[in-house]
Write an enzyme that holds these catalytic residues in place. Structure first.
Site, short mmCIF file in Angstrom:
data_model
loop_
_atom_site.label_atom_id
_atom_site.label_comp_id
_atom_site.label_asym_id
_atom_site.label_seq_id
_atom_site.Cartn_x
_atom_site.Cartn_y
_atom_site.Cartn_z
N GLY A 222 1.04 -1.03 -0.10
CA GLY A 222 0.00 -0.06 0.05
C GLY A 222 0.82 1.28 0.10
O GLY A 222 0.65 2.21 -0.90
N GLY A 492 1.00 0.91 12.98
CA GLY A 492 0.17 -0.30 13.10
C GLY A 492 0.44 -1.03 14.29
O GLY A 492 -0.26 -1.28 15.37
N ILE A 574 12.68 -4.49 18.76
CA ILE A 574 12.39 -5.27 17.32
C ILE A 574 11.79 -6.25 17.72
O ILE A 574 12.39 -7.39 18.42
CB ILE A 574 13.59 -5.48 16.58
CG1 ILE A 574 14.11 -4.10 16.15
CG2 ILE A 574 13.24 -6.10 15.30
CD1 ILE A 574 13.32 -2.87 15.62
N PRO A 577 12.41 -9.87 14.12
CA PRO A 577 13.67 -9.65 13.36
C PRO A 577 13.40 -10.05 11.91
O PRO A 577 13.79 -9.42 11.06
CB PRO A 577 14.87 -10.33 13.98
CG PRO A 577 14.52 -10.62 15.43
CD PRO A 577 13.02 -10.68 15.22
N GLN A 583 11.29 -4.99 6.19
CA GLN A 583 10.54 -3.69 6.35
C GLN A 583 11.66 -2.70 5.98
O GLN A 583 11.45 -1.86 5.07
CB GLN A 583 9.82 -3.43 7.54
CG GLN A 583 8.54 -3.82 7.58
CD GLN A 583 7.55 -3.61 6.41
OE1 GLN A 583 7.42 -2.50 6.20
NE2 GLN A 583 7.22 -4.36 5.59
N GLU A 650 8.33 2.73 7.74
CA GLU A 650 8.79 3.88 6.83
C GLU A 650 10.23 4.38 7.05
O GLU A 650 10.89 4.85 6.24
CB GLU A 650 7.69 5.15 7.38
CG GLU A 650 6.38 4.83 6.62
CD GLU A 650 5.33 5.60 7.24
OE1 GLU A 650 4.81 6.33 6.28
OE2 GLU A 650 4.69 5.29 8.22
MO1 MOS Z 1 2.25 5.01 5.19
S1 MOS Z 1 2.50 6.78 3.87
O1 MOS Z 1 1.84 6.27 6.53
O2 MOS Z 1 0.64 4.52 4.71
#
Ligand code: MOS
Length: 684
Positions: A222, A492, A574, A577, A583, A650
């Site tokens: 996404g 999340g 973490i 791992p 990610q 991110e």
């Molecule tokens: Mo991300 S841009 O916070 O789904």
């Protein structure tokens, strides 16, 4: 821990939105505007409707009314306005996809075209100051006197960087399957948040939320593009209601470049001033970016600059131009990603001005408290990341002189950049239950968009319950489960996991009351983090990291290869791992694309982004990635959540492009300040 749904995914059994077997499902296809601005005069659907198998055509002519039209992108067919090229202006529903696509070409839309403006410049006459930047940060900040500090500096840089528009390209394009039963709407949707998605869709149709159910057990990526319902969800639901049959709609790869959002292009001026000791005396970051004429989206590009380095004189600002373009939207690390590209490139330029190693410059300016707010950091381990990375990467003894290391036809260089991402959290609820068979189930309306969230929640629950993971199932991806925030903002796991821990603790207490014996009906317990969150103390909470890159530049062709990428992160505890590493290196790979390849090219005459496919919009593939590694340092932070975790979705992309750009400068002596670092920019 391996992904719990891993086998289901690689054997094709995990179902995605488009794949649900629903009896009698019909196919919808969208018709898009082919002018950038204007009014629809007429939609002629006669030929399309005459085609056998066509069931309906929807457009502004006789379209069903929507209850809420405040979100322009979702208010399909509610006006005759065209605000950008590619906007959905009609849709056709047919028995098969093939018939729908044929009919799509037979729909004739006539327009009254208007004057349009799609050109972002730093001096655009319409630049304005938004009231806030996303999600709710002040637009501008300032302390002291930047101009005076610049004038008095021993070393300074005053440089402007640009980043292009970028489009999210998850493996699974957006898709929706919609069905109505007795006035209730069910959606199988490729979306990052089922609770918030349900609420938004319910609002558009004027339904109470309990009459809408959104399923998203598996989502193929996404990055922000699926953060909220996109027109596909509304369109499928409108079509299904119009023909009283289930309808599905898959957004095409080309349409991903039209109505599912994108990262705004930016023009960023960075000014840095330092004294003779390499201490920053001024930090200023002024950003110009775009929004659409119909909806304001103000990317928070300069916010990371507010917390990165100490300096008594400082300022940040954001200015927007309203253009006749699709509304920009979320893309992995919105704000921090483009903003830190500029700041961390400028820090490299300043290090050279100061004659300091770029790691040393960053260490000297690492602040004890958050520079603008004065808040204490809950934990800040940027320096530890820089040091650990320098050691692992082999930074010591680096010759700072640019353009002198040759290996055959290749010039070789290394670069470093810092990264950061805030720790957000939203209220969340969850349940935990144990059945008479001794199996535990935690339920929360989380979504796993490919990150491993389901697996991580299983681990969190098992730890909180004190039972082996094999006895735990995490139920997610359904808006009928306890409400949860979106899989976005790297919040999340922190948000959902906290609720799961509360529910599991409550279940343990309940089990204790039953002296450990599970009654025939099982036991269920409940967790809600709202109260705990409201009581959180005032800290600056951020993850930090350091990115290292080694590049090779072909002296003949200007081709850039990234031979090594290393990320070192400090992101709290973490939890898993294996999926965490995925990610981080996924983010770094996307950052490599930003540095060297990705660019949505606006044609100012045509009024749209031209490169609507993977032939022309390039993303990194396996062959572009050589030696890539991500590691993390132990970080014990008691001010976050019960798991002690910071988000990791991110931060991997933040800083990568700057590290690569800085390495390209080190290799070649060329400072390219406009992304991507294309061959023509290096050789020209
Ligand atoms: Mo991300 S841009 O916070 O789904």
């Amino acid at each position: 821990m391996n992904r719990v749904e891993g086998v289901a995914k690689v054997t094709g059994q995990a179902r995605y939105a488009y794949e649900y077997p629903v009896e009698g499902v019909c196919h919808a296809v969208a018709v898009q505007a082919d002018i950038p601005r204007g009014e629809i005069i007429r939609v002629d659907a006669r030929e399309a409707l005459a085609l056998p198998g066509v069931l309906a055509v929807l457009s502004c002519e006789g379209a069903p009314e929507l209850a809420d039209t405040s979100d322009y992108e979702l208010a399909l067919f509610q006006s005759r306005t065209v605000a950008y090229r590619g906007q959905i202006v009609a849709a056709v529903v047919a028995e098969t996809l093939e018939i729908a696509r044929q009919a799509q070409r037979l729909i004739k839309v006539t327009y009254r075209p208007g004057e349009f403006d799609v050109r972002l410049t730093g001096t655009h006459p319409g630049l304005y100051r938004p009231d806030k930047v996303n999600p709710a940060y002040p637009t501008d900040t300032g302390q002291g006197d930047v101009e005076a500090a610049m004038a008095a500096a021993d070393s300074s840089v005053d440089v402007t960087y640009t980043t292009p528009a970028l489009h999210n390209n998850p493996m699974e394009p957006h898709a929706t399957l919609a069905l109505w039963e007795d006035g209730d709407l069910t959606l199988y949707d490729s979306i990052q948040g089922v609770s918030t998605g349900r609420d938004s869709v319910a609002k558009v149709f004027g339904l109470p939320p309990e009459q809408v159910r959104v399923h998203a057990p598996h989502v193929g990526g996404g990055f922000g593009a699926k953060g909220s319902p996109r027109p596909n969800a509304i369109l499928a639901a409108m079509c299904a209601r119009a023909i009283r049959r289930p309808v599905k709609l898959a957004v095409t790869r080309q349409q991903m470049f039209s109505f599912t959002g994108y990262r705004t292009p930016t023009i960023q001026r960075v000014r840095l001033a330092a004294d003779a000791g390499g201490l920053l005396t001024a930090v200023a970051h002024d950003v110009v970016e775009q929004t659409s004429r119909v909806t304001e989206f103000a990317e928070q590009t300069a916010i990371a600059t507010r917390i990165m380095y100490g300096a008594p004189n400082r300022g940040t600002s954001h200015r927007l131009a309203r253009l006749d373009v699709p509304t920009p939207s979320w893309m992995r690390a919105p704000g921090e990603c483009p903003g830190m590209y500029a700041l961390e490139s400028a820090m490299d330029e300043l290090a050279i001005e100061c004659g300091l190693d770029p790691i040393e410059l960053r260490i000297r300016n690492d602040p004890a408290t958050a520079p603008e707010s004065g808040k204490p950091f809950s934990s800040r381990n940027l320096v530890a990341c820089l040091r650990a990375g320098a050691e692992r990467f082999g930074w010591d003894g680096r010759d700072p002189r640019p353009g002198i290391r040759r290996e055959g036809r290749w010039l070789v260089g290394t670069g470093v950049a810092a990264s950061t991402y805030p720790v957000y959290r939203s209220p969340c609820r969850a349940t935990a239950r144990v059945g008479p068979d001794g199996r535990y189930t935690v339920a929360v309306a989380a979504t796993d968009i490919g990150t491993g969230a389901r697996t991580t929640l299983t681990l969190i629950a098992a730890a909180a319950l004190g039972v082996p993971v094999e006895r735990v199932t995490a139920e997610i991806g359904d808006s009928a489960l306890p409400p949860a925030p979106v899989a976005g903002g790297s919040m999340g796991t922190g948000s959902w996991g906290s609720a799961v821990v509360l529910a599991c603790r409550a279940l343990r207490r309940a089990l204790d009351e039953h002296a450990g014996a599970v009654p025939d009906t099982g036991i269920e317990a409940y967790g809600d983090t709202a109260e705990e969150l409201a009581g959180q103390q005032d800290f600056a909470r951020h993850a930090f990291g350091a990115q290292f890159a080694e590049v090779r530049v072909d002296t003949g062709t200007g081709e850039v290869r990234v031979s090594r990428l290393l990320g070192v992160f400090a992101a709290g505890r973490i939890i898993n791992p294996k999926t965490a590493r995925s990610q981080f290196i996924g983010g770094m790979t996307m950052g490599l694309g930003m540095a060297l390849m990705e660019e949505s090219v606006m044609d100012h005459e045509f009024g749209d982004y031209l490169n609507h496919d993977f032939a022309q919009y390039h993303v990194p593939t396996i062959a572009d990635i050589r030696d890539i590694d991500a590691v993390w340092i132990e970080e014990d932070d008691a001010h976050l959540n019960p798991m002690g975790s910071k988000g990791i979705g991110e931060i991997g992309i933040v800083g990568t492009a700057a590290a690569i750009g800085n390495a390209v400068h080190h290799a070649t002596g060329r400072r390219v300040r406009d992304l991507p670092i294309r061959i023509d920019r290096l050789v020209g």
